[in-house]
Design an enzyme around this catalytic site. Structure first.
Site, PDB file in Angstrom:
ATOM      1  N   GLY A 314      83.296  47.333 -45.864  1.00  0.00           N
ATOM      2  CA  GLY A 314      81.855  47.377 -45.634  1.00  0.00           C
ATOM      3  C   GLY A 314      81.581  47.685 -44.178  1.00  0.00           C
ATOM      4  O   GLY A 314      80.697  48.469 -43.842  1.00  0.00           O
ATOM      5  N   GLU A 351      79.207  41.170 -38.482  1.00  0.00           N
ATOM      6  CA  GLU A 351      80.110  41.864 -37.548  1.00  0.00           C
ATOM      7  C   GLU A 351      79.871  41.429 -36.109  1.00  0.00           C
ATOM      8  O   GLU A 351      80.817  41.344 -35.319  1.00  0.00           O
ATOM      9  CB  GLU A 351      79.943  43.383 -37.683  1.00  0.00           C
ATOM     10  CG  GLU A 351      80.191  43.932 -39.081  1.00  0.00           C
ATOM     11  CD  GLU A 351      81.512  43.476 -39.680  1.00  0.00           C
ATOM     12  OE1 GLU A 351      82.503  43.354 -38.935  1.00  0.00           O
ATOM     13  OE2 GLU A 351      81.558  43.251 -40.900  1.00  0.00           O
ATOM     14  N   HIS A 354      81.602  38.257 -35.254  1.00  0.00           N
ATOM     15  CA  HIS A 354      83.032  38.464 -34.993  1.00  0.00           C
ATOM     16  C   HIS A 354      83.323  38.737 -33.522  1.00  0.00           C
ATOM     17  O   HIS A 354      84.461  38.551 -33.073  1.00  0.00           O
ATOM     18  CB  HIS A 354      83.542  39.665 -35.791  1.00  0.00           C
ATOM     19  CG  HIS A 354      84.021  39.334 -37.168  1.00  0.00           C
ATOM     20  ND1 HIS A 354      84.925  38.335 -37.423  1.00  0.00           N
ATOM     21  CD2 HIS A 354      83.743  39.908 -38.378  1.00  0.00           C
ATOM     22  CE1 HIS A 354      85.180  38.300 -38.728  1.00  0.00           C
ATOM     23  NE2 HIS A 354      84.474  39.230 -39.324  1.00  0.00           N
TER      24      HIS A 354
END
Length: 977
Positions: A314, A351, A354
């Site tokens: 993704g 994301e 992260h």
């Protein structure tokens, strides 16, 4: 102890030998030398005439930890000229040979003397090759510019988990962090971006002085004047899987400077740059919020986010350059649904989380992948809740994550959150619901029992202590325990490690059996592991279970005390405690879904709960409590812990449910029954039950009538309409499919259908599927043409899925063929989803099963390096099985084709177990459940009976309510199935 240790080691080796498991010494780097800095230079020729040739050279600064006469690192998928590999440093060691171990991609460089401990050396490796059209490593991808109609190329990277070694020689394990200076040579018509900002772009070739071969001159001689060389700032220390670069003709939109002090750019195809506006606002907002939430500044000067036309995952959290599928980053108000928008926000937030959890602090080995993925999944809900506060993301994500966990983790073949990995090739298998969703669920659990403030102080300490380094779960437990001891939170004099190890090192979760004594306001609790397969015997596993117990008189009390069921409590001797509910009042566990476990009550308590749900004020039971009850009731009935009469009686209240989360939970639970009945003669009974359940809600939500589409500002309302419409057409609610066909036909009759689509955005998936399923080949080809011309990935994705809804067998066979044909209508990234969607359909199942069995080698070659996709297809395929014959045939086929399933071993084991679960349910429950479905379908009020009678041409005068009911029962097969 020493003798025992030796025996244990010998036993481990023996077992590994018998099971053909690798020992860590075989696949892990020895650690004698550590990389400190990479100077990486590339020259890419993006030209099909040269087969996309590239040349590179990497200089790795090494720190010697132990004397050694060899350097071991990773390399694969390119050519190294052994005679040009050099090592410079003290005593000028000479390279005597290089050897590649193909099994684990280990490159061994042998030397004529030992490298000295504590000294630094530089390893130089020139390499070259040709880029491939794949989805991992450094790969070439293509797309068609919708404006110019020209075919364009780009270079992209996907290095997680172990594909950096396909891009350049490196120490490709997460604990070997180093800094990077990257230089990329490319034609001036392209632009290149990497993890760090561009320092300069020059026309001189920095490889010329070093490169020993003449090939580079021959290859680039005619193009030399058109080449530019981009050099990027030195990076922060990071793992190899986070290195990234993209060479393309894309354009970017820069985010407003006031949203974040970090420079933000959103990159996309030039003809899709108008779809970047939402990401350009959401990204900086989420990043700024994370800086506040973590209380740690984002350490890089820029953040690029780029949408790749062909991308396996993704998205990928490369530091400073996050790569996405187009569907996960781009949003178009005229072509993307509200649910697409929600997905874009979620993935962006995931994301960006992260950048701290995963990039700044990285797990030591992939066994603790959940530290990366679980935390990013949880943190995404926190950030989306801030960016889009009306969406209630914290609650909806928590439900989605926990229900997914409760399903997969009930299998004996599930795995622990922190899982041992015996082969690097199987790392991709743990990128699953356990690492992501169970990890997230457990982190949410900790925030709830420690308190948000204590949790965030510990996380801040953890991030600061291990910045630019690696950690494992015990390091996190220590910081959480220290914060808890300082600020309070966890009771019973227990450490976070003691509690959490029961959840992260064990597979599965508990079922609590609650039995009340209605005379003295006490109850007893037993715990044991819950299994989907009834035949499984109980284990000795136990958990530290946080208990939030709501009694009916305490509804509305915001200060419910947290209690604990300790590990081993309730395992042999029942655990008892007192509560505040009277004889006619219910008790409800886990009403806030604090932890992943199931609860079964004594029959009387179930009936008290059901009675309240059937009352006008059913909201006495909180939203998450209703979700938990529905999920538990159907799961427990599935495994014969509870009778279906209770589960279906509870579900019948859904006719009045106005909140999306409980309604969708009930329908998801029912979909398990649908899945095993949809190819049987009893499917009509199931459809009839669901029609009764959702018919009124479908109408009130807006249905498919164009004039009643709700303005898409309330996400709950949109989800209610989307979900009930999809189900209504599936179970043949009168008028649903007819309305869908009418809308589809209007679209076909529209002038310029690519620009003018009359179908409401959020209902398009349902309408498209009905149009293709009920339409002719003409309708299928119309949808295919729209998919080919669509410039918005979300629109293409909806049409790709709809094309699998056809009932024309020859079309399905053709569509499947495209999934393994290079350059076909199905992009490489979408092939797995197309196969899976065809497998799910009652007609497509038979076509797809034969295709998979007959063409597994072609599928394997098409999906090379993507074992997780093959594993997903196997799970979907076997989840459709309902007979022992189907399973026996698969097992025989599997044994003959084991080599193609080697990288999907865990997924195949789980798929087989799910098939056994289905087969077991059919044998034990099918007939009784179908009888109950029919019985509940016929339970109707006088008003409903009159309405049915009128539709049959009867009047209330024709019969009393009782006789009318009897008459309708007799006539039922004539007017509805």
């Amino acid at each position: 102890m020493k003798k025992y240790g030796t025996m244990r080691w010998l036993l481990t080796v023996a077992v590994a030998s018998l099971l053909h498991l690798a020992s860590p010494a075989e696949y892990l780097l020895p650690g004698d030398v550590l990389p400190r800095h990479y100077d990486l230079k590339y020259a890419f020729d993006i030209d099909p005439a040269t087969n996309f040739s590239f040349y590179g050279i990497v200089e790795i600064l090494l720190d010697v930890k132990h004397e050694t006469s060899k350097i071991v690192l990773h390399a694969t998928d390119f050519t190294i000229s052994a005679e040009d590999v050099t090592v410079t440093g003290p005593k000028s060691p000479k390279v005597t040979g290089t050897r590649l171990n193909d099994t684990y991609n280990l490159l061994t460089v042998s030397l004529d003397c030992k490298l000295e401990q504590g000294k630094n050396y530089t390893l130089t490796i020139p390499f070259y090759g040709n880029l491939k059209q794949g989805l991992d490593g450094t790969y070439i991808s293509t797309y068609v510019n919708k404006q110019t109609k020209a075919k364009e190329y780009l270079i992209a990277t996907q290095f997680e988990a172990i594909s950096a070694r396909k891009g350049f020689p490196c120490f490709d394990e997460p604990m070997y962090k180093a800094t990077f200076t990257i230089t990329i040579g490319h034609h001036k018509d392209f632009s290149a971006i990497s993890n760090m900002p561009l320092v300069n772009a020059v026309s001189e070739n920095p490889l010329e002085e070093i490169w020993p071969w003449t090939q580079i001159e021959e290859t680039f001689k005619k193009k030399k004047a058109d080449f530019v060389w981009d050099t990027y700032e030195k990076s922060l220390p990071m793992s190899t899987y986070l290195v990234a670069f993209v060479v393309s003709k894309f354009s970017y939109v820069q985010s407003p400077a006031e949203l974040s002090k970090t420079k933000f750019r959103i990159w996309a195809r030039s003809d899709a740059s108008d779809q970047t506006a939402y990401a350009a606002v959401t990204g900086p907002k989420a990043l700024s919020y994370f800086e506040q939430w973590f209380n740690v500044s984002y350490p890089l000067p820029k953040q690029d986010m780029i949408a790749i036309p062909d991308f396996a995952a993704g998205a990928m959290e490369n530091w400073g350059l996050i790569t996405y599928r187009e569907t996960e980053l781009l949003y178009d108000e005229k072509q993307s649904s509200f649910l697409n928008k929600e997905r874009v926000a979620e993935v962006i937030a995931h994301e960006l989380a992260h950048q701290w959890f995963g990039n700044l602090v990285t797990m030591k080995w992939w066994s603790d992948l959940w530290l990366n993925e679980g935390f990013a999944t949880f943190a995404a809900s926190v950030a989306v809740n801030h960016v889009e506060p009306t969406w209630n993301a914290d609650m909806s994500y928590a439900v989605d994550n926990m229900l997914s966990v409760l399903s997969l983790d009930a299998l004996e073949s599930s795995h622990p959150v922190s899982v041992a990995i015996d082969d690097p090739k199987r790392i991709t298998e743990i990128f699953d619901e356990i690492s992501y969703r169970k990890g997230s669920t457990l982190i949410r659990m900790m925030t709830m029992f420690l308190g948000d403030e204590v949790f965030r102080k510990a996380i801040n300490n953890y991030l600061r202590k291990y910045s630019y380094a690696n950690a494992e779960q015990d390091d996190l437990w220590r910081e959480l325990t220290a914060a808890n001891q300082q600020y309070g939170g966890l009771t019973r004099n227990v450490t976070v490690k003691e509690v959490m190890d029961t959840w992260t090192t064990q597979t599965g979760y508990p079922i609590l059996t609650v039995t009340r004594d209605y005379d003295d306001k006490s109850l007893s609790i037993a715990q044991r592991r819950y299994f989907s397969l009834v035949a499984r015997t109980a284990t000795r596993q136990s958990w530290w279970v946080p208990l939030r117990v709501l009694c009916q008189p305490e509804v509305g009390n915001a200060n419910m005390p947290l209690q604990w069921l300790a590990a081993n409590e309730g395992l042999q001797d029942l655990h008892t405690f007192r509560h505040g509910a009277g004889r006619e009042e219910w008790v409800l566990f886990n009403h806030d879904m604090i932890a992943p476990y199931r609860v079964n009550y004594d029959p009387r308590n179930w009936q008290l709960l059901i009675r309240t749900l059937k009352m006008e004020d059913y909201t006495q039971i909180p939203v998450l409590g209703r979700v938990q009850l529905l999920s538990d009731a159907f799961a427990l009935a599935w495994t014969n812990h509870l009778d279906y009469n209770t589960a279906l009686s509870l579900a019948s209240y859904l006719q009045r449910e106005k909140d999306y989360l409980p309604l969708s939970t009930g329908l998801k639970a029912l979909s398990k029954i649908e899945n095993v009945l949809k190819r049987s003669p009893d499917y009509g009974a199931f459809q009839k039950f669901v029609r009764k359940l959702i018919g009124e809600t479908y109408e009130k939500s807006g249905g498919l009538a164009t004039k009643r589409i709700i303005n898409g500002k309330d996400l709950n309302s949109v989800k209610m309409q989307v979900t009930t419409s999809a189900w209504a057409c599936r179970v043949k609610v009168p008028g649903c499919e007819e309305n869908a066909m009418q809308l589809f036909q209007q679209w076909m009759d529209t002038e310029n259908p690519d620009e003018n689509n009359p179908i409401p955005l959020d209902l398009r998936r349902t309408v498209y599927c009905v149009g293709v399923a009920r339409g002719s080949v003409l309708h299928w080809r119309f949808a295919l043409a729209r998919e080919q011309r669509a410039n918005v990935a979300a629109a293409r994705d909806a049409l790709l899925q709809a094309l699998t809804c056809t009932k024309e067998i020859w079309i399905l066979a053709q569509y499947l063929e495209w999934t393994i044909t290079e350059g076909s209508e199905v992009r490489r990234q979408d092939a797995g989803a197309v196969i899976a969607n065809i497998v799910r359909s009652p007609v497509g199942f038979y076509v797809a099963k034969d295709f998979i069995y007959d063409r597994i080698e072609d599928i394997y070659n098409a999906f090379k390096g993507q074992g997780r996709r093959i594993g997903h297809i196997m799970k979907i395929l076997l989840d459709q099985f309902t007979t022992q014959t189907e399973l026996d045939n698969f097992l025989s086929w599997r044994d003959k084709n084991a080599r193609f399933l080697a990288e999907s071993k865990l997924s195949v084991e789980q798929a087989i177990e799910k098939a056994k679960v289905n087969i077991d349910w059919i044998a034990k429950n099918r007939q009784s459940v179908v009888d109950k479905l029919r019985e509940f379908s016929m339970e109707s009020s006088d008003e409903e009976l009159e309405d049915r009678a009128l539709r049959l041409g009867l009047t209330h005068d024709a019969a009393s309510a009782t006789s009318l009911h009897a008459l309708l029962v007799l006539l039922a097969p004539l007017y509805i199935v």
